[in-house]
Design an enzyme around this catalytic site. Structure first.
Site, mmCIF file in Angstrom:
data_model
loop_
_atom_site.group_PDB
_atom_site.id
_atom_site.type_symbol
_atom_site.label_atom_id
_atom_site.label_comp_id
_atom_site.label_asym_id
_atom_site.label_seq_id
_atom_site.Cartn_x
_atom_site.Cartn_y
_atom_site.Cartn_z
ATOM 1 N N SER A 17 1.027 -1.299 0.283
ATOM 2 C CA SER A 17 -0.327 0.091 0.181
ATOM 3 C C SER A 17 1.468 1.272 -0.163
ATOM 4 O O SER A 17 2.313 1.174 0.692
ATOM 5 C CB SER A 17 -0.756 0.052 0.912
ATOM 6 N N CYS A 18 0.038 2.675 0.359
ATOM 7 C CA CYS A 18 0.918 3.920 -0.009
ATOM 8 C C CYS A 18 2.103 3.688 0.575
ATOM 9 O O CYS A 18 1.448 3.291 2.071
ATOM 10 C CB CYS A 18 -0.322 5.203 0.074
ATOM 11 N N PRO A 19 3.206 4.191 0.674
ATOM 12 C CA PRO A 19 3.303 4.518 -0.544
ATOM 13 C C PRO A 19 4.029 3.698 -1.048
ATOM 14 O O PRO A 19 5.175 3.847 -2.694
ATOM 15 C CB PRO A 19 4.779 5.843 0.045
ATOM 16 N N ASP A 44 -3.552 -1.710 -4.765
ATOM 17 C CA ASP A 44 -3.907 -0.949 -4.138
ATOM 18 C C ASP A 44 -4.918 0.016 -4.674
ATOM 19 O O ASP A 44 -3.900 0.738 -5.889
ATOM 20 C CB ASP A 44 -2.493 -0.295 -3.568
#
Length: 81
Positions: A17-19, A44
């Site tokens: 997931s981010c980043p 994601d």
């Protein structure tokens, strides 16, 4: 998808997931030659806007396509310099 480009390498960031999708994409694209296309496979949903925004603001890369299907997002990034 219309095959207007050849995929040079595929980067699997499923589950990240981010980043991390953007971080790993930047690292992978740095290792490619000019003109190469990196396929990034992510799960994601935020990667769609994250990779688009990163590519738009990053010199030397171009987002050539994005696809969504079966909860998987595919991003195609070309190294332009």
């Amino acid at each position: 998808m219309s095959a207007e480009f050849d995929i040079t390498e595929t980067l699997d960031v499923k589950g990240a997931s981010c980043p991390m999708p953007v971080v790993k994409t930047k690292s992978a694209i740095d290792d490619l030659a000019e003109g190469a296309v990196l396929e990034v496979v992510a799960t994601d949903p935020g990667s769609v806007s994250d990779i688009d925004g990163w590519a738009a603001g990053t010199k030397g890369v171009e987002l050539v396509d994005q696809e969504e299907g079966d909860d998987v997002y595919r991003h195609y990034v070309r190294k332009t310099e």
